[in-house]
Enzyme design. Structure first.
Site, PDB file in Angstrom:
ATOM      1  N   ALA A  45      56.256  41.021  27.476  1.00 43.25           N
ATOM      2  CA  ALA A  45      56.894  39.966  26.692  1.00 43.25           C
ATOM      3  C   ALA A  45      57.809  39.126  27.561  1.00 43.25           C
ATOM      4  O   ALA A  45      58.281  39.576  28.603  1.00 43.25           O
ATOM      5  CB  ALA A  45      57.710  40.605  25.568  1.00 43.25           C
ATOM      6  N   ASN A  46      58.042  37.910  27.105  1.00 42.38           N
ATOM      7  CA  ASN A  46      59.017  37.033  27.752  1.00 42.38           C
ATOM      8  C   ASN A  46      60.174  36.817  26.791  1.00 42.38           C
ATOM      9  O   ASN A  46      59.981  36.709  25.586  1.00 42.38           O
ATOM     10  CB  ASN A  46      58.384  35.685  28.104  1.00 42.38           C
ATOM     11  CG  ASN A  46      57.232  35.865  29.078  1.00 42.38           C
ATOM     12  OD1 ASN A  46      57.230  36.809  29.867  1.00 42.38           O
ATOM     13  ND2 ASN A  46      56.262  34.980  29.010  1.00 42.38           N
ATOM     14  N   ASP A 174      61.363  55.016  24.772  1.00 42.23           N
ATOM     15  CA  ASP A 174      61.489  54.425  26.118  1.00 42.23           C
ATOM     16  C   ASP A 174      62.969  54.185  26.414  1.00 42.23           C
ATOM     17  O   ASP A 174      63.365  53.138  26.930  1.00 42.23           O
ATOM     18  CB  ASP A 174      60.697  53.113  26.183  1.00 42.23           C
ATOM     19  CG  ASP A 174      60.534  52.597  27.611  1.00 42.23           C
ATOM     20  OD1 ASP A 174      60.752  53.374  28.557  1.00 42.23           O
ATOM     21  OD2 ASP A 174      60.200  51.412  27.773  1.00 42.23           O
ATOM     22  N   ASP A 191      64.609  46.887  22.785  1.00 43.11           N
ATOM     23  CA  ASP A 191      63.208  47.108  23.156  1.00 43.11           C
ATOM     24  C   ASP A 191      62.586  48.262  22.362  1.00 43.11           C
ATOM     25  O   ASP A 191      62.377  49.348  22.900  1.00 43.11           O
ATOM     26  CB  ASP A 191      63.140  47.380  24.673  1.00 43.11           C
ATOM     27  CG  ASP A 191      61.753  47.163  25.224  1.00 43.11           C
ATOM     28  OD1 ASP A 191      60.876  46.749  24.465  1.00 43.11           O
ATOM     29  OD2 ASP A 191      61.558  47.420  26.429  1.00 43.11           O
TER      30      ASP A 191
HETATM   31  N1  LIG Z   1      68.692  40.887  22.007  1.00 39.09           N
HETATM   32  C1  LIG Z   1      68.941  40.777  23.308  1.00 39.09           C
HETATM   33  N2  LIG Z   1      70.165  40.387  23.742  1.00 39.09           N
HETATM   34  C2  LIG Z   1      70.422  40.260  25.060  1.00 39.09           C
HETATM   35  N3  LIG Z   1      69.510  40.492  26.038  1.00 39.09           N
HETATM   36  C3  LIG Z   1      68.286  40.890  25.674  1.00 39.09           C
HETATM   37  C4  LIG Z   1      67.933  41.056  24.298  1.00 39.09           C
HETATM   38  N4  LIG Z   1      66.650  41.453  24.234  1.00 39.09           N
HETATM   39  C5  LIG Z   1      66.214  41.529  25.511  1.00 39.09           C
HETATM   40  N5  LIG Z   1      67.179  41.190  26.381  1.00 39.09           N
HETATM   41  C6  LIG Z   1      67.061  41.132  27.871  1.00 39.09           C
HETATM   42  O1  LIG Z   1      65.701  40.960  28.236  1.00 39.09           O
HETATM   43  C7  LIG Z   1      65.210  42.096  28.959  1.00 39.09           C
HETATM   44  C8  LIG Z   1      63.792  42.446  28.539  1.00 39.09           C
HETATM   45  O2  LIG Z   1      63.783  42.736  27.157  1.00 39.09           O
HETATM   46  P1  LIG Z   1      62.953  43.960  26.569  1.00 39.09           P
HETATM   47  O3  LIG Z   1      63.368  45.210  27.237  1.00 39.09           O
HETATM   48  O4  LIG Z   1      63.067  43.895  25.081  1.00 39.09           O
HETATM   49  O5  LIG Z   1      61.464  43.546  26.943  1.00 39.09           O
HETATM   50  P2  LIG Z   1      60.357  44.326  27.807  1.00 39.09           P
HETATM   51  O6  LIG Z   1      59.093  44.120  27.104  1.00 39.09           O
HETATM   52  O7  LIG Z   1      60.792  45.719  28.098  1.00 39.09           O
HETATM   53  O8  LIG Z   1      60.310  43.615  29.147  1.00 39.09           O
HETATM   54  P3  LIG Z   1      59.899  44.361  30.501  1.00 39.09           P
HETATM   55  O9  LIG Z   1      58.423  44.304  30.566  1.00 39.09           O
HETATM   56  O10 LIG Z   1      60.655  43.556  31.515  1.00 39.09           O
HETATM   57  O11 LIG Z   1      60.396  45.786  30.463  1.00 39.09           O
HETATM   58  C9  LIG Z   1      66.211  43.191  28.673  1.00 39.09           C
HETATM   59  O12 LIG Z   1      66.279  44.113  29.706  1.00 39.09           O
HETATM   60  C10 LIG Z   1      67.515  42.434  28.507  1.00 39.09           C
HETATM   61  O13 LIG Z   1      68.075  42.166  29.763  1.00 39.09           O
HETATM   62 MG   LIG Z   2      62.572  46.807  28.276  1.00 41.01          MG
END
Ligand SMILES: Nc1ncnc2c1ncn2[C@@H]1O[C@H](COP(=O)(O)OP(=O)(O)OP(=O)(O)O)[C@@H](O)[C@H]1O
Ligand SMILES: [Mg+2]
Length: 241
Positions: A45-46, A174, A191
């Site tokens: 995800a982005n 996770d 996440d």
């Molecule tokens: N609600 C939020 N508030 C602030 N920062 C956020 C929020 N959601 C996500 N982030 C930031 O974006 C990053 C990635 O988000 P998330 O962990 O939900 O996605 P992901 O699918 O795990 O991405 P990746 O493939 O990089 O692990 C987080 O580590 C955090 O730094």
């Molecule tokens: Mg993550």
């Protein structure tokens, strides 16, 4: 306020047509004015900040429809009793994966767990509360980048959060220093797409893994604990006063 399509032209290079259409809809419904800046470009995800009409910021999490491992998502989803009747279709699986994160966030939130409040869901997009400074759009750092000033106090707060989540019937799956934000010395769990119900066949295994990761991190920074202690405390029904 109505948003013209012109505003979204700049994002054409970043979003596919489907995401662009969804963002336009969400914006027209008043959820935000425009997408501001990318926070994280991940495997699945982005993440972007979005500016709202009151001047504050929220987060848009956009799951990738192409180039993602939807077969792995399918394998995980079908273990969740909430997703028994899955079609093996890429878009359907990704939309279910996104919906599961939204549902998990809602349930966690309703049970008093500190997670981002989910605001809206459309196909592969979730809008949610920005953890950090909503006035400037600066996001709180991950635990891996921001060591708690008081590890014991932080650990105790986190323990309470994991316990509340467990008693709400959810296992994160996770949980690690990557998916815990240090928001002004308080943990916020993020996440949650892979989070599943306690009834899933692999829930026990996931809980054990979460406990292992958390304990390993906090032991390293000087907290005296072990996996059994955390597990007992998470499973115990006693509420902290
Ligand atoms: N609600 C939020 N508030 C602030 N920062 C956020 C929020 N959601 C996500 N982030 C930031 O974006 C990053 C990635 O988000 P998330 O962990 O939900 O996605 P992901 O699918 O795990 O991405 P990746 O493939 O990089 O692990 C987080 O580590 C955090 O730094
Ligand atoms: Mg993550």
């Amino acid at each position: 306020m109505r948003i013209t399509r012109e505003k979204f032209k700049t994002y054409k290079a970043v979003f596919d047509q489907h995401a662009e259409r969804l963002l336009f809809k969400l914006s027209s419904q008043g959820h935000f004015l425009h997408i501001e800046s990318p926070i994280s470009i991940g495997k699945e995800a982005n993440i972007f900040t979005a500016k709202r009409s009151d001047g504050t910021y929220c987060i848009a999490k956009i799951y990738r429809v192409e180039n993602c491992d939807f077969k792995k998502m399918y394998d995980y989803l079908k273990l969740d009793p909430r997703y028994l009747h899955l079609k093996k279709n890429r878009r359907h699986i990704i939309f279910c994966w996104t919906r599961r994160e939204y549902q998990n966030l809602l349930k966690a939130r309703d049970s008093g767990v500190r997670v981002p409040t989910p605001y809206a869901l459309k196909d592969n997009i979730i809008l949610m509360e920005l953890i950090g400074d909503q006035q400037t759009g600066e996001t709180a750092p991950k635990l891996k980048d921001a060591l708690p000033r008081n590890p014991i106090a932080f650990y105790q707060q986190l323990q309470e959060q994991i316990k509340k989540l467990y008693h709400a019937g959810i296992v994160h799956g996770d949980l690690s220093k990557f998916n815990i934000l240090n928001n002004d010395e308080s943990p916020v769990i993020i996440d949650m797409s892979q989070a599943t119900t306690n009834e899933s066949t692999h829930a026990k295994e996931l809980l054990q893994r979460d406990i292992k990761n958390v304990v390993a991190y906090f032991k390293k920074i000087g907290v005296k604990t072990d996996e059994d202690m955390l597990k007992k405390s998470v499973e115990s029904k006693e509420q902290k006063k």
